[in-house]
Write a protein that holds these residues in place. Sequence first.
Motif, mmCIF file in Angstrom:
data_model
loop_
_atom_site.group_PDB
_atom_site.id
_atom_site.type_symbol
_atom_site.label_atom_id
_atom_site.label_comp_id
_atom_site.label_asym_id
_atom_site.label_seq_id
_atom_site.Cartn_x
_atom_site.Cartn_y
_atom_site.Cartn_z
ATOM 1 N N ASP A 137 -7.612 -4.719 -10.237
ATOM 2 C CA ASP A 137 -6.386 -3.877 -10.474
ATOM 3 C C ASP A 137 -6.707 -2.568 -10.103
ATOM 4 N N GLY A 138 -7.894 -1.868 -10.697
ATOM 5 C CA GLY A 138 -8.030 -0.469 -10.504
ATOM 6 C C GLY A 138 -8.664 0.126 -9.320
ATOM 7 N N VAL A 139 -9.747 -0.731 -8.743
ATOM 8 C CA VAL A 139 -10.476 -0.270 -7.639
ATOM 9 C C VAL A 139 -10.369 -0.962 -6.645
ATOM 10 N N LEU A 140 -10.312 -2.241 -6.589
ATOM 11 C CA LEU A 140 -10.123 -2.912 -5.501
ATOM 12 C C LEU A 140 -8.744 -3.520 -5.077
ATOM 13 N N ARG A 141 -7.585 -3.037 -5.731
ATOM 14 C CA ARG A 141 -6.464 -3.185 -5.394
ATOM 15 C C ARG A 141 -6.194 -4.455 -4.592
ATOM 16 N N ASN A 142 -6.725 -5.491 -5.407
ATOM 17 C CA ASN A 142 -6.542 -7.013 -5.030
ATOM 18 C C ASN A 142 -7.083 -7.274 -3.627
ATOM 19 N N HIS B 274 -13.467 1.749 0.103
ATOM 20 C CA HIS B 274 -12.670 0.628 -0.171
ATOM 21 C C HIS B 274 -11.247 1.005 0.029
ATOM 22 N N ALA B 275 -11.007 2.075 -0.603
ATOM 23 C CA ALA B 275 -9.414 2.431 -0.652
ATOM 24 C C ALA B 275 -8.965 2.414 0.684
ATOM 25 N N LYS C 36 -5.535 -0.382 4.688
ATOM 26 C CA LYS C 36 -5.196 -0.489 6.137
ATOM 27 C C LYS C 36 -4.721 -2.123 5.886
ATOM 28 N N LEU C 37 -5.448 -3.074 5.284
ATOM 29 C CA LEU C 37 -5.047 -4.380 5.204
ATOM 30 C C LEU C 37 -3.684 -4.790 4.514
ATOM 31 N N GLN C 38 -3.376 -3.827 3.653
ATOM 32 C CA GLN C 38 -2.182 -3.791 2.818
ATOM 33 C C GLN C 38 -1.030 -3.567 3.714
ATOM 34 N N GLN C 39 -1.175 -2.991 4.825
ATOM 35 C CA GLN C 39 0.000 -2.983 5.823
ATOM 36 C C GLN C 39 0.188 -4.086 6.654
ATOM 37 N N ILE C 40 -0.726 -4.957 6.770
ATOM 38 C CA ILE C 40 -0.617 -6.313 7.544
ATOM 39 C C ILE C 40 0.017 -7.158 6.525
ATOM 40 N N ALA C 41 1.046 -8.168 6.901
ATOM 41 C CA ALA C 41 1.450 -9.152 6.091
ATOM 42 C C ALA C 41 0.406 -10.027 5.890
#
Length: 102
Positions: free
Chosen positions: A37-42, A87-88, A93-98
Motif C-alpha cells: 500500500d505504501g511503497v509499491l502502490r500495488n 519504483h514510484a 507509468k504503469l498506472q496510466q495504462i488500463a
Amino acid sequence: MLELRPTCENCNKPLPPDALDARICTYECTFCASCVDGVLRNVCPNCGGGLMPRPIRPARNWKGDNFLGNDPASTHIRHRPVDAVAHAAFAAKLQQIAPQDR
Ligand SMILES: [Zn+2]
Ligand SMILES: [Zn+2]
C-alpha cells in the motif's frame, strides 16, 4: 505449488504461512500489506503486475495430505529492497495504462 515465502521482499518482515497481511503477485513475489500500500502502490517491482492477499495453506490435514505438514513453507529469504524513487516512477507509468493493456 505456490511457494510460501517467509518474509516481505522489501522490508523483510516475517510473513508466516498464516499471515493475513502477506501479498503476492502471479510470480509469487511476496510483500507485506504495508509495503504494497505504501511503497509499491500495488505494483510488483519485479514484473509490474498487481498484488493480492496470499491464501493460507491449512495447518491441519483436513483432506488428502494437502497441508503445511506435508508441504511446508519456504525458508529461502529473498530480501531485495526496492528503490522507492525509481519504483514510484515505474508505478506511475504503469498506472496510466488500463489493466487489460499492461
Ligand atoms: Zn514489507
Ligand atoms: Zn511480480
